[in-house]
Every structure is written in structure tokens, then in C-alpha cells.
Enzyme design. Structure first.
Site, PDB file in Angstrom:
ATOM      1  N   HIS B  52       0.852  -1.188   0.000  1.00  7.13           N
ATOM      2  CA  HIS B  52       0.000   0.000   0.000  1.00  7.13           C
ATOM      3  C   HIS B  52       0.891   1.242   0.000  1.00  7.13           C
ATOM      4  O   HIS B  52       2.038   1.196   0.462  1.00  7.13           O
ATOM      5  CB  HIS B  52      -0.903   0.002   1.237  1.00  7.13           C
ATOM      6  N   GLU B  54       0.923   3.887   1.811  1.00  4.95           N
ATOM      7  CA  GLU B  54       1.406   4.334   3.126  1.00  4.95           C
ATOM      8  C   GLU B  54       2.586   3.481   3.605  1.00  4.95           C
ATOM      9  O   GLU B  54       3.564   3.998   4.151  1.00  4.95           O
ATOM     10  CB  GLU B  54       0.293   4.234   4.181  1.00  4.95           C
ATOM     11  N   CYS B  82      -6.278   1.866   5.683  1.00  7.47           N
ATOM     12  CA  CYS B  82      -6.876   0.630   6.212  1.00  7.47           C
ATOM     13  C   CYS B  82      -6.239   0.347   7.579  1.00  7.47           C
ATOM     14  O   CYS B  82      -5.319   1.041   8.008  1.00  7.47           O
ATOM     15  CB  CYS B  82      -6.656  -0.532   5.244  1.00  7.47           C
ATOM     16  N   CYS B  85      -2.423  -0.233   7.490  1.00  5.15           N
ATOM     17  CA  CYS B  85      -1.630   0.996   7.348  1.00  5.15           C
ATOM     18  C   CYS B  85      -1.716   1.861   8.599  1.00  5.15           C
ATOM     19  O   CYS B  85      -0.724   2.463   9.007  1.00  5.15           O
ATOM     20  CB  CYS B  85      -2.081   1.766   6.114  1.00  5.15           C
TER      21      CYS B  85
END
Lengths: 143, 143
Positions: B52, B54, B82, B85
Site C-alpha cells: 500500500h 502508506e 486501512c 496501514c
């Protein structure tokens, strides 16, 4: 090859972390009877808070399979995953999660299981004493 | 250099993800007035659910600083993080989290903020419409 067999393999990984001055957590991912990834905590060595054993094992397993999902895999980890790692286990749709010692402070179970895939089976407490003793011993040497 | 300025930079990252066939999410980490990391979602390209925006931005920022903590940093991300993260943002002790569009389905706020560091300031909704339109457009092209 039962859960204790693979948890001992995860414990061997955790001991490597211990020897490297890392909080001793190890993880193993198994597909059928094949070990497809092994990893241990590397947050200090890599200066990277995301370098938990589970995250690195998932990344390695997915690279090995060339696929994003671990729907036929069991992830063994010596310590109850944190929320970050449980989220990753959820995204990967790991079919079975087996952990050793519980983690009352940072374990995902404090927050619930909503970040896991609904089909993921969870089994905690496998070789719990050995797994937690290793972590306790580590922090004793740090005091 | 205000929040919208850096969120536009994160949006440019998200558009790169879009062009690569990835769910368009981008992230930027700023320390003082210095951008120390930029990243976009790469889960498909890398076959890695942990890739992801992040997570990759945090890994890059910590490598750049040679330090595990981002206590003087702001993380900008186009979509509400999410749980995975948010857990990473918590471990990194990011001082300020600014996100664009909310994510009612997979956003961490559904679970609460307990995985963040208690001192982390959270600000959602910056350029929310632009951030969510990009994601909606992406899914339209996929149907």
C-alpha cells in the site's frame, strides 16, 4: 508435520531475531506441506517499523507464488500479530493463522477480528510458553 | 505549503497508480517543509498485499532518515488508511495524519484509533472529492 512442528520452525526464526538484537518474533508460511516463506522481525536492523516477521513472510510468500492471495496457506507466528500484521493477513486472505503467545498489549484480538478475512481460521496458544519465554528473556537482557 | 498543496502531490502519486492499473492511492511524507517520501499503491504490480502507498512511503522515509520513528512528520494519503496501514502509522509514531476521502468499508476509523500513537493528530477530508472521484473512476473502468 503438525502445528507444533511448524511453530518450532517459527521459534528458530525468532531466535535468529533474538541474536540480532531484535524483539524475537518469527513466522513461517506453509502451503500444503511445503514451507514457502520464513522470516523474523527486522525492525531495528532495517530501521523499518513495517519489518515485522509476518509482513516480511507474506511479502516473500506472495513473491514466491507470484500471487496476491494466500488462500491455501497457514501462517505460523510465535507472537499474536499486531493490528498492522492482522490487517496484512486479512488482505492476503490467509486461510489459517496459528500463533504462539498472546499479546495483551498490542495483539489484534484487543481490537477484534474484523480485519481478517471471514474465512480465516484462528488458533492461538501453540507452544505459548516457549514463545513468550523468549520474548520475556529478551526484555530482561535489555533492562 | 498547506495541506492541500501536499495532498495534490499525493494525488499525483495516486494518478500514477491509476495509470499502472492499480487502485489509485498515493501518499507523501513531509518533515518540516521537506518531502522525504512519495509512494503509490503497488499491490498488483508487486503481487504484494502489503504494498500500500502508506507502507511503502513509511519504509522509504525511515530508510531515508535512518530512523524508526516519524515523530516530526506529516503523512498525507488520498484515501483513509486501512487497519494495516493505520497500524504502521501507529508504530512509526507519525505526528500528523492527513487523509483525503473516507473509506467506510475498509478504513481504520471503523475499528477506532487505538492503533495510532496517542499523540497523532488526525485530519480527514482534505480534497476529499478529488480523491474519491479518482477511485470511483478507476472502478468504473474495471466494470
Amino acid at each position: 508435520m503438525d502445528d507444533e512442528y511448524y511453530m518450532r520452525m517459527a521459534l528458530a526464526e525468532a531466535r535468529e531475531a533474538y541474536d540480532e538484537g531484535e524483539i524475537p518474533v518469527g513466522a513461517v508460511i506453509v502451503s500444503g506441506d511445503r514451507v514457502i516463506a520464513k522470516a523474523h522481525n527486522g525492525t531495528e536492523r532495517l530501521h523499518d517499523v513495517t519489518a515485522h516477521a509476518e509482513i516480511m513472510a507474506i511479502t516473500a510468500a506472495e513473491e514466491m507464488l507470484g500471487a496476491k492471495y494466500l488462500t491455501d496457506c497457514t501462517l505460523y507466528v510465535t507472537l499474536e500479530p499486531c493490528v498492522m500484521c492482522a490487517g496484512a493477513i486479512g488482505w492476503a486472505q490467509v486461510s489459517r493463522l496459528v500463533y504462539g503467545a498472546g499479546d495483551e498489549k498490542r495483539g489484534f484480538e484487543q481490537v477484534g477480528r474484523s480485519m481478517l478475512h471471514p474465512k480465516t481460521e484462528v488458533c492461538g496458544g501453540v507452544l505459548s510458553d516457549e514463545c513468550s519465554t523468549l520474548v520475556k528473556d529478551f526484555f530482561k537482557t535489555r533492562r
